[in-house]
Design an enzyme around this catalytic site. Structure first.
Site, mmCIF file in Angstrom:
data_model
loop_
_atom_site.group_PDB
_atom_site.id
_atom_site.type_symbol
_atom_site.label_atom_id
_atom_site.label_comp_id
_atom_site.label_asym_id
_atom_site.label_seq_id
_atom_site.Cartn_x
_atom_site.Cartn_y
_atom_site.Cartn_z
ATOM 1 N N ASP A 104 -82.246 -73.719 -11.790
ATOM 2 C CA ASP A 104 -82.896 -74.261 -12.993
ATOM 3 C C ASP A 104 -83.911 -73.316 -13.636
ATOM 4 O O ASP A 104 -84.521 -73.656 -14.651
ATOM 5 C CB ASP A 104 -83.565 -75.626 -12.666
ATOM 6 C CG ASP A 104 -84.552 -75.525 -11.484
ATOM 7 O OD1 ASP A 104 -84.683 -76.525 -10.747
ATOM 8 O OD2 ASP A 104 -85.165 -74.451 -11.293
ATOM 9 N N HIS A 119 -78.238 -69.111 -5.072
ATOM 10 C CA HIS A 119 -77.031 -69.755 -5.616
ATOM 11 C C HIS A 119 -76.807 -69.386 -7.079
ATOM 12 O O HIS A 119 -76.118 -70.080 -7.806
ATOM 13 C CB HIS A 119 -77.122 -71.288 -5.469
ATOM 14 C CG HIS A 119 -77.036 -71.729 -4.039
ATOM 15 N ND1 HIS A 119 -77.578 -72.910 -3.585
ATOM 16 C CD2 HIS A 119 -76.501 -71.124 -2.943
ATOM 17 C CE1 HIS A 119 -77.352 -73.026 -2.281
ATOM 18 N NE2 HIS A 119 -76.712 -71.956 -1.865
ATOM 19 N N CYS A 127 -68.508 -64.035 -19.509
ATOM 20 C CA CYS A 127 -67.152 -64.231 -20.019
ATOM 21 C C CYS A 127 -66.140 -63.859 -18.933
ATOM 22 O O CYS A 127 -66.205 -62.761 -18.364
ATOM 23 C CB CYS A 127 -66.921 -63.340 -21.250
ATOM 24 S SG CYS A 127 -65.193 -63.375 -21.796
ATOM 25 N N CYS A 130 -63.919 -60.637 -20.537
ATOM 26 C CA CYS A 130 -64.441 -59.265 -20.747
ATOM 27 C C CYS A 130 -65.735 -58.992 -19.986
ATOM 28 O O CYS A 130 -66.250 -57.885 -20.015
ATOM 29 C CB CYS A 130 -64.661 -59.031 -22.253
ATOM 30 S SG CYS A 130 -66.069 -59.935 -22.924
ATOM 31 N N CYS A 151 -64.670 -61.775 -27.343
ATOM 32 C CA CYS A 151 -63.203 -61.762 -27.128
ATOM 33 C C CYS A 151 -62.590 -63.156 -27.051
ATOM 34 O O CYS A 151 -61.412 -63.303 -26.745
ATOM 35 C CB CYS A 151 -62.885 -61.012 -25.825
ATOM 36 S SG CYS A 151 -63.286 -61.995 -24.354
ATOM 37 N N GLY A 188 -88.528 -78.881 -0.023
ATOM 38 C CA GLY A 188 -87.570 -79.712 -0.762
ATOM 39 C C GLY A 188 -86.117 -79.381 -0.547
ATOM 40 O O GLY A 188 -85.360 -79.266 -1.509
ATOM 41 N N THR A 189 -85.716 -79.237 0.742
ATOM 42 C CA THR A 189 -84.308 -78.967 0.998
ATOM 43 C C THR A 189 -83.852 -79.688 2.258
ATOM 44 O O THR A 189 -84.583 -79.800 3.227
ATOM 45 C CB THR A 189 -84.026 -77.450 1.125
ATOM 46 O OG1 THR A 189 -82.640 -77.249 1.413
ATOM 47 C CG2 THR A 189 -84.878 -76.780 2.184
ATOM 48 N N ALA A 233 -93.739 -82.305 -3.154
ATOM 49 C CA ALA A 233 -94.123 -80.884 -3.255
ATOM 50 C C ALA A 233 -95.301 -80.672 -4.198
ATOM 51 O O ALA A 233 -96.259 -79.945 -3.862
ATOM 52 C CB ALA A 233 -92.919 -80.068 -3.719
HETATM 53 N N1 APR Z 1 -90.873 -82.963 -3.084
HETATM 54 C C1 APR Z 1 -90.312 -82.304 -2.026
HETATM 55 N N2 APR Z 1 -89.081 -82.586 -1.533
HETATM 56 C C2 APR Z 1 -88.414 -83.596 -2.120
HETATM 57 C C3 APR Z 1 -88.928 -84.344 -3.209
HETATM 58 C C4 APR Z 1 -90.215 -83.986 -3.693
HETATM 59 N N3 APR Z 1 -90.786 -84.640 -4.724
HETATM 60 N N4 APR Z 1 -88.004 -85.283 -3.564
HETATM 61 C C5 APR Z 1 -86.948 -85.134 -2.730
HETATM 62 N N5 APR Z 1 -87.197 -84.123 -1.850
HETATM 63 C C6 APR Z 1 -86.336 -83.611 -0.785
HETATM 64 C C7 APR Z 1 -85.359 -84.594 -0.207
HETATM 65 O O1 APR Z 1 -85.964 -85.335 0.862
HETATM 66 C C8 APR Z 1 -84.265 -83.660 0.321
HETATM 67 O O2 APR Z 1 -84.565 -83.223 1.637
HETATM 68 O O3 APR Z 1 -85.543 -82.592 -1.367
HETATM 69 C C9 APR Z 1 -84.321 -82.469 -0.634
HETATM 70 C C10 APR Z 1 -83.177 -82.427 -1.627
HETATM 71 O O4 APR Z 1 -82.003 -82.192 -0.885
HETATM 72 P P1 APR Z 1 -80.669 -81.729 -1.627
HETATM 73 O O5 APR Z 1 -80.474 -82.562 -2.845
HETATM 74 O O6 APR Z 1 -79.588 -81.650 -0.598
HETATM 75 O O7 APR Z 1 -81.035 -80.277 -2.178
HETATM 76 P P2 APR Z 1 -80.804 -78.878 -1.474
HETATM 77 O O8 APR Z 1 -81.150 -78.946 -0.018
HETATM 78 O O9 APR Z 1 -81.525 -77.890 -2.294
HETATM 79 O O10 APR Z 1 -79.213 -78.652 -1.656
HETATM 80 C C11 APR Z 1 -78.734 -77.383 -1.305
HETATM 81 O O11 APR Z 1 -76.541 -78.044 -2.124
HETATM 82 O O12 APR Z 1 -75.209 -79.029 -3.748
HETATM 83 C C12 APR Z 1 -75.674 -77.827 -3.248
HETATM 84 O O13 APR Z 1 -75.896 -75.827 -4.436
HETATM 85 C C13 APR Z 1 -76.485 -77.092 -4.281
HETATM 86 O O14 APR Z 1 -78.456 -75.706 -3.984
HETATM 87 C C14 APR Z 1 -77.862 -76.953 -3.661
HETATM 88 C C15 APR Z 1 -77.545 -77.049 -2.187
#
Ligand code: APR
Length: 247
Positions: A104, A119, A127, A130, A151, A188-189, A233
């Protein structure tokens, strides 16, 4: 929670090479839904639309969902306080780089300079015929699929589709940063997607302290995370910034 935030602030301030690793959760407070969890995009859309073979075989169908998912709204999302604090911590020399799974561009818009997009990004397109590159804001999506001005070839966003490899530069630099880090801040993952989810493990294997910011538990939490700050976060990082300034 207060003393955990103070503990995390102290560890980050005393670090020699702190690196941030971010996922969709850091952009939730910017209004961008995550992929997984109760409000997850994958509950509403079939991830197949981001499969590379599906894209080539059903380009128009795939582009319709891509526009809705990543351009209609996302394009208007703004960095939130979490992105801004990370940019501030880089500016003050505390954080050396950000590795993001997000496409983003919000880290860059918040002012972060050293950002590795594991990612790829939705901010540029290429494109398929080309190889001409475009800035996404310069491309109209009123007619799909968008075409090359040179193109007339079909344009593809520069983010990684399922089934595609990680961009080599971002891949190599990200693992290098994880290996060099003594503090690795995971924000946040879910840790569900490989090979991105290998990065915190690489940092941990090289002795880094893992600090995690997430309202939920992830695959890292009861495994390699040393300090889990349970919360959003934006709120947590704003608190950490305040504590660091008082140290
Ligand atoms: N602050 C912090 N974390 C948060 C918040 C917040 N406000 N809201 C949600 N989360 C957490 C959730 O608890 C979850 O653990 O963010 C995480 C989101 O998880 P996913 O949606 O699975 O995102 P991500 O881990 O980045 O996904 C990895 O999957 O679909 C593919 O390519 C895509 O990059 C992405 C990859």
């Amino acid at each position: 929670m207060e003393n955990k935030i103070l503990q995390a602030a102290q560890v980050i301030k005393d670090s020699k090479y702190a690196v941030a690793f971010t996922g969709a959760g850091i952009s939730v407070e910017s209004g961008i839904p995550p992929f997984r969890g109760p409000e997850g995009l994958w509950n509403k859309y079939d991830p197949i639309v981001l499969d590379v073979n599906y894209f080539y075989a059903n380009t128009l169908e795939s582009w319709k969902v891509i526009r809705e998912l990543f351009y209609d709204f996302f394009g208007k999302a703004k960095p939130n306080s979490a992105h801004q604090v990370l940019a501030y911590l880089e500016n003050t020399g505390i954080i050396k780089s950000i590795i993001t799974q997000n496409i983003d561009n919000l880290h860059q818009e918040a002012g972060s300079k050293t950002v590795y997009e594991f990612h790829g990004t939705a901010h540029t397109m290429i494109c398929l015929k080309c190889g001409q590159k475009y800035q996404s804001p310069d491309i109209s999506l009123s007619k799909l699929p968008p075409k090359c001005k040179e193109c007339n070839g079909v344009l593809k966003p520069d983010f990684i589709f399922f089934g595609e490899g990680i961009p080599e530069y971002a891949h190599n630099k990200s693992f290098e940063e994880a290996e060099k880090s003594d503090v690795f801040i995971v924000i946040g993952t879910t840790g569900e997607v490989m090979p991105a989810s290998m990065l915190p493990h690489t940092a941990h294997q090289n002795g880094a302290i893992i600090i995690e910011i997430n309202p939920e538990e992830s695959l890292f939490t009861n495994n390699i995370t040393k300090i889990h700050l349970k919360g959003k976060a934006g709120e947590i990082l704003t608190e950490i910034k305040k504590q660091i300034e008082e140290l």
